[in-house]
Structure formats: C-alpha cells, structure tokens
Motif scaffolding. Sequence first.
Motif, PDB file in Angstrom:
ATOM      1  N   LYS A  19       0.833  -1.207   0.000  1.00 48.47           N
ATOM      2  CA  LYS A  19       0.000   0.000   0.000  1.00 48.47           C
ATOM      3  C   LYS A  19       0.867   1.255   0.000  1.00 48.47           C
ATOM      4  N   ASN A  20       1.878   1.277   0.867  1.00 48.33           N
ATOM      5  CA  ASN A  20       2.748   2.455   0.953  1.00 48.33           C
ATOM      6  C   ASN A  20       3.533   2.677  -0.334  1.00 48.33           C
ATOM      7  N   ALA A  21       3.975   1.598  -0.966  1.00 52.40           N
ATOM      8  CA  ALA A  21       4.724   1.730  -2.223  1.00 52.40           C
ATOM      9  C   ALA A  21       3.824   2.279  -3.334  1.00 52.40           C
ATOM     10  N   ILE A  22       2.584   1.795  -3.397  1.00 51.91           N
ATOM     11  CA  ILE A  22       1.659   2.299  -4.412  1.00 51.91           C
ATOM     12  C   ILE A  22       1.268   3.742  -4.100  1.00 51.91           C
ATOM     13  N   ASP A  23       1.097   4.066  -2.812  1.00 54.35           N
ATOM     14  CA  ASP A  23       0.827   5.461  -2.426  1.00 54.35           C
ATOM     15  C   ASP A  23       1.941   6.378  -2.920  1.00 54.35           C
ATOM     16  N   THR A  95      -8.009  11.508  12.421  1.00 54.44           N
ATOM     17  CA  THR A  95      -9.171  10.700  12.066  1.00 54.44           C
ATOM     18  C   THR A  95     -10.149  11.449  11.176  1.00 54.44           C
ATOM     19  N   PHE A  96     -10.473  12.680  11.522  1.00 55.25           N
ATOM     20  CA  PHE A  96     -11.539  13.394  10.822  1.00 55.25           C
ATOM     21  C   PHE A  96     -11.052  14.420   9.806  1.00 55.25           C
ATOM     22  N   LYS A  97      -9.864  14.935   9.957  1.00 57.65           N
ATOM     23  CA  LYS A  97      -9.345  15.922   9.016  1.00 57.65           C
ATOM     24  C   LYS A  97      -8.478  15.262   7.943  1.00 57.65           C
ATOM     25  N   GLU A  98      -7.513  14.452   8.357  1.00 59.22           N
ATOM     26  CA  GLU A  98      -6.628  13.807   7.389  1.00 59.22           C
ATOM     27  C   GLU A  98      -7.329  12.667   6.654  1.00 59.22           C
ATOM     28  N   LYS A  99      -8.065  11.853   7.345  1.00 60.24           N
ATOM     29  CA  LYS A  99      -8.858  10.760   6.753  1.00 60.24           C
ATOM     30  C   LYS A  99      -8.055   9.881   5.805  1.00 60.24           C
ATOM     31  N   GLY A 100      -6.828   9.610   6.129  1.00 59.20           N
ATOM     32  CA  GLY A 100      -6.021   8.735   5.284  1.00 59.20           C
ATOM     33  C   GLY A 100      -5.460   9.407   4.044  1.00 59.20           C
ATOM     34  N   ILE A 101      -5.573  10.725   3.953  1.00 56.37           N
ATOM     35  CA  ILE A 101      -5.044  11.449   2.794  1.00 56.37           C
ATOM     36  C   ILE A 101      -3.524  11.414   2.864  1.00 56.37           C
ATOM     37  N   PHE A 102      -2.900  10.940   1.788  1.00 52.99           N
ATOM     38  CA  PHE A 102      -1.445  10.863   1.793  1.00 52.99           C
ATOM     39  C   PHE A 102      -0.801  11.901   0.885  1.00 52.99           C
ATOM     40  N   VAL A 103      -1.578  12.569   0.046  1.00 52.81           N
ATOM     41  CA  VAL A 103      -1.017  13.651  -0.763  1.00 52.81           C
ATOM     42  C   VAL A 103      -2.121  14.659  -1.076  1.00 52.81           C
ATOM     43  N   VAL A 104      -1.767  15.931  -0.969  1.00 57.71           N
ATOM     44  CA  VAL A 104      -2.623  17.032  -1.399  1.00 57.71           C
ATOM     45  C   VAL A 104      -1.801  17.807  -2.422  1.00 57.71           C
ATOM     46  N   ALA A 105      -2.368  17.937  -3.612  1.00 52.67           N
ATOM     47  CA  ALA A 105      -1.638  18.604  -4.697  1.00 52.67           C
ATOM     48  C   ALA A 105      -2.516  19.695  -5.291  1.00 52.67           C
ATOM     49  N   LYS A 106      -1.903  20.824  -5.606  1.00 50.53           N
ATOM     50  CA  LYS A 106      -2.631  21.950  -6.193  1.00 50.53           C
ATOM     51  C   LYS A 106      -2.248  22.085  -7.654  1.00 50.53           C
ATOM     52  N   GLU A 107      -3.255  22.419  -8.450  1.00 51.23           N
ATOM     53  CA  GLU A 107      -3.055  22.584  -9.878  1.00 51.23           C
ATOM     54  C   GLU A 107      -3.682  23.911 -10.299  1.00 51.23           C
ATOM     55  N   LYS A 108      -2.914  24.720 -10.982  1.00 49.26           N
ATOM     56  CA  LYS A 108      -3.392  26.009 -11.470  1.00 49.26           C
ATOM     57  C   LYS A 108      -3.972  25.814 -12.867  1.00 49.26           C
ATOM     58  N   VAL A 109      -5.263  26.113 -13.026  1.00 47.05           N
ATOM     59  CA  VAL A 109      -5.940  26.010 -14.320  1.00 47.05           C
ATOM     60  C   VAL A 109      -6.566  27.367 -14.609  1.00 47.05           C
ATOM     61  N   GLY A 110      -5.919  28.157 -15.447  1.00 50.11           N
ATOM     62  CA  GLY A 110      -6.399  29.509 -15.713  1.00 50.11           C
ATOM     63  C   GLY A 110      -6.299  30.346 -14.448  1.00 50.11           C
ATOM     64  N   ASN A 111      -7.423  30.937 -14.048  1.00 51.10           N
ATOM     65  CA  ASN A 111      -7.456  31.723 -12.808  1.00 51.10           C
ATOM     66  C   ASN A 111      -7.860  30.873 -11.615  1.00 51.10           C
ATOM     67  N   ASN A 112      -8.240  29.650 -11.846  1.00 48.65           N
ATOM     68  CA  ASN A 112      -8.701  28.762 -10.777  1.00 48.65           C
ATOM     69  C   ASN A 112      -7.573  27.865 -10.278  1.00 48.65           C
ATOM     70  N   THR A 113      -7.684  27.492  -9.027  1.00 49.02           N
ATOM     71  CA  THR A 113      -6.773  26.523  -8.446  1.00 49.02           C
ATOM     72  C   THR A 113      -7.584  25.299  -8.057  1.00 49.02           C
ATOM     73  N   ARG A 114      -7.185  24.157  -8.571  1.00 46.63           N
ATOM     74  CA  ARG A 114      -7.853  22.910  -8.217  1.00 46.63           C
ATOM     75  C   ARG A 114      -6.970  22.164  -7.221  1.00 46.63           C
ATOM     76  N   VAL A 115      -7.612  21.610  -6.210  1.00 48.18           N
ATOM     77  CA  VAL A 115      -6.898  20.862  -5.179  1.00 48.18           C
ATOM     78  C   VAL A 115      -7.257  19.386  -5.321  1.00 48.18           C
ATOM     79  N   TRP A 116      -6.238  18.565  -5.461  1.00 47.05           N
ATOM     80  CA  TRP A 116      -6.400  17.127  -5.576  1.00 47.05           C
ATOM     81  C   TRP A 116      -5.979  16.478  -4.267  1.00 47.05           C
ATOM     82  N   GLU A 117      -6.832  15.612  -3.733  1.00 43.06           N
ATOM     83  CA  GLU A 117      -6.510  14.872  -2.514  1.00 43.06           C
ATOM     84  C   GLU A 117      -6.591  13.384  -2.834  1.00 43.06           C
ATOM     85  N   ALA A 118      -5.538  12.664  -2.518  1.00 41.38           N
ATOM     86  CA  ALA A 118      -5.515  11.221  -2.738  1.00 41.38           C
ATOM     87  C   ALA A 118      -5.447  10.513  -1.393  1.00 41.38           C
TER      88      ALA A 118
END
Length: 184
Positions: A19-23, A95-118
């Motif tokens: 799991k950690n290697a695939i993460d 438990t309630f904020k991280e919820k197993g999230i191992f990466v948060v990535a931001k992407e700039k698309v035009g004037n918007n910023t999209r946040v990806w959580e895996a």
Amino acid sequence: MTETSEVVKINKWDGAAAKNAIDDAVREVLTGDLKCKESFALIDGRLFLCALAVGVALYALLWDYLYPFPQSRVVLIICVSSYFVLMGILTLYTTFKEKGIFVVAKEKVGNNTRVWEASSYVKKHDDKYNLILVLRDTNGKFREASINKSFANFIDTNGTVVQNLVLNEVNKLYNSLSSDKKEK
C-alpha cells in the motif's frame, strides 16, 4: 516517471508495504507526471500539534528540574493534562481531518486553483487496493472517483511497483474528474 527515481523492491505479500509503495507511486504521478504542486498544509497541522505537545512535555521536564517534585506538582498536573488533551486533539485531527489522505496537490488552471486529494486504504487480510481521488475547485464544489483493484494490478512478480500501470489508473481518475460530468 523521472529517470532519477530509484526502483524500490518490496515484499509483495506485505499489504502495508505494498500500500505504501503504491501510495508513493500515486504521489509521484500527481506531482511529477501531472505537474501538480504538492501542498504540505495538512501535514503541517499534524506537526504543529505534535510540536506543541512536545513543548508542553519539555516545559514540564524543565520546571521539574528547576523546582523538584513537591514544588512542581501543580505545573506537572497542568502539563500532563495538557499533553493528553493535545494527543486527543491530534487523534481527532488525524481521524476526521486527514482521513487517510497521503497527498494534497494543487493545480493552477487559468485563474482557478484545483486541489487534488488522494487517500487509500486496504481492508485487513485483503489484496484490494482502494484509491480515492477527490477534486476540490475554487467554487467549493468537489468531485470524487475511486478504484478498487488487486495489488497484482500494480506490482510485478519481483515486488516492484510498475509505474506505468499506476500512471494509467491515476490518469483515468484524473481525466474523469477533470471533465464536468460528475458534479455533486
């Protein structure tokens, strides 16, 4: 996949290691291949709580050293109580904020910023890797997609994560979320 990344060989029968290697491979796809910038704010919150708890413990240690036990009783009670409260807050945070999230990535698309959580999880005694990818945009809307596949879909017989297979699956999720079809 970058040429400088080293191949990590794992015990393919160890679910946590797989799991950690695939993460790690998913993190590399999001931050490398898809050109998103990793955000460490979620991890920084956890580090702040831990540093605060260690600071309280060090203060108690220093106070007890300067004013031995009978004099330091009240300060020790306050510090120990504060430490346990901080550890409770840390548990709630993970438990309630991280919820197993191992990466948060931001992407700039035009004037918007999209946040990806895996985030990912593996059930006990199961060989299925569950990956959840969440897209949050600047309007406050979020979309989510997930996959549930066996470790064998990502790891070869030698115990090496096949980056191209991970890239293909993450790209499918990324493309499905990038289109506006799946609004919630």
